[in-house]
Design a protein around this motif. Structure first.
Motif, PDB file in Angstrom:
ATOM      1  N   GLN A  65      -9.361   3.442   1.422  1.00 14.94           N
ATOM      2  CA  GLN A  65      -8.503   4.383   2.274  1.00 14.94           C
ATOM      3  C   GLN A  65      -9.033   5.744   2.483  1.00 14.94           C
ATOM      4  O   GLN A  65      -9.053   6.216   3.510  1.00 14.94           O
ATOM      5  N   VAL A  71      -2.780   1.188   6.029  1.00 14.22           N
ATOM      6  CA  VAL A  71      -2.102   2.109   5.180  1.00 14.22           C
ATOM      7  C   VAL A  71      -1.542   3.142   6.210  1.00 14.22           C
ATOM      8  O   VAL A  71      -2.417   3.801   7.167  1.00 14.22           O
ATOM      9  N   ASP A  79       0.645  -1.268   0.070  1.00 14.64           N
ATOM     10  CA  ASP A  79       0.115   0.025   0.058  1.00 14.64           C
ATOM     11  C   ASP A  79       0.847   1.127   0.068  1.00 14.64           C
ATOM     12  O   ASP A  79       0.443   2.347  -0.513  1.00 14.64           O
ATOM     13  N   SER A  98     -10.083  -6.887   0.938  1.00 16.06           N
ATOM     14  CA  SER A  98      -8.837  -5.917   0.841  1.00 16.06           C
ATOM     15  C   SER A  98      -9.533  -4.675   1.030  1.00 16.06           C
ATOM     16  O   SER A  98      -8.741  -3.680   1.818  1.00 16.06           O
ATOM     17  N   ARG A 101      -8.863  -0.745  -2.686  1.00 15.30           N
ATOM     18  CA  ARG A 101      -7.872  -0.139  -1.567  1.00 15.30           C
ATOM     19  C   ARG A 101      -7.966   1.379  -1.707  1.00 15.30           C
ATOM     20  O   ARG A 101      -7.855   2.103  -0.457  1.00 15.30           O
ATOM     21  N   ALA A 136      -7.991  -2.183   4.247  1.00 18.74           N
ATOM     22  CA  ALA A 136      -6.857  -1.276   3.696  1.00 18.74           C
ATOM     23  C   ALA A 136      -6.765   0.134   4.469  1.00 18.74           C
ATOM     24  O   ALA A 136      -5.527   0.487   4.812  1.00 18.74           O
TER      25      ALA A 136
END
Length: 255
Positions: free
Chosen positions: A137, A174, A88, A166, A133, A170
């Motif tokens: 995020q 991250v 990531d 995922s 992702r 995520a």
């Protein structure tokens, strides 16, 4: 012809990419570089349409080379990040640097050819998993809900499960702080319709999906997207997604 520059510190990898791309009508590999410094120099000399850029290289790495090239007004090349590492921090650093696409080296030859063609047309490319992702995020941070995209709908059941997993994890994984991809603007001057189109783009919707939802032609959506990119001051849809979430524009909908 789509002119391509290959950048990777492994000669064998470059040779493989060259064979794949040169076999496709309409693609011409015009040069190769083994590090970021040579990539910047050759990009200025050869003016390729697309640069396939590795990340981990000696000296100037791919991320720094991407930053330098995007900041150079004389360079119009678009950059496709190709890496072995599904991380990531690499993904978001590449997007922040201004890359137009992100693809793992485990992708198929057909995926590589398609990625080069998509980016050469001026579009941006992220795989369904990567898109999930990105949305996770920024969406979790902004309290926005993600919507299935056409790209995600094309993967098989197992891949869809992986994508959902995922997306769900995520935000927690991250740790890279993201700088805005453009100067933050409380009101970039979008019309109601443009704001609505941006909200769909931010959720990963394709032009065809947006056209169906808004009962307009796909060409009309393309025009709206072009105006949105211009007003936000970003290069492509990927950068628009990042901008939208960072500046609170991802969930604006027409009343």
């Amino acid at each position: 012809m789509t002119r391509v520059l290959l950048v990777d510190d492994q000669e064998l990898v470059r040779a493989g990419f060259r064979i794949i791309l040169q076999s496709e009508p309409g693609i011409d590999v015009v040069g190769e570089a083994a590090n970021g410094a040579d990539a910047v120099r050759l990009a200025r000399e050869l003016a390729p349409d697309v640069i396939c850029m590795d990340i981990q290289m000696p000296g100037v790495d791919g991320l720094e080379a991407t930053r330098q090239l995007v900041a150079d007004a004389s360079v119009t090349s678009r950059i496709l990040i190709l890496t072995t590492f599904d991380r990531d921090d690499y993904l978001f650093s590449a997007l922040r640097a201004g890359a137009s696409g992100f693809l793992l080296k485990t992708a198929s030859p057909e995926d590589l050819v398609e990625a080069v063609q998509v980016i050469a047309r001026g579009d941006a490319l992220l795989s369904p998993k990567v898109t999930a992702r990105v949305i996770a995020q920024f969406g979790v941070a902004a309290g926005a809900e993600s919507t299935p995209s056409a790209a995600a709908a094309t993967v098989d059941t197992a891949d869809t499960a992986d994508t959902a997993a995922s997306a769900a994890t995520a935000a927690a994984s991250v740790a890279v702080p993201l700088a805005p991809v453009a100067p933050a603007a409380p009101d970039p001057g979008l019309t109601d319709r443009e704001a609505e189109v941006l909200s769909f783009v931010a959720q990963g919707w394709s032009n065809a999906e947006i056209a169906t939802a808004l009962f307009v032609g796909e060409a009309t959506v393309k025009t709206h997207v072009s105006k949105v990119l211009m007003k936000l001051g970003v290069r492509d849809r990927v950068q628009a997604v990042v901008y939208a979430y960072e500046n609170g524009l991802a969930s604006r909908r027409r009343a």
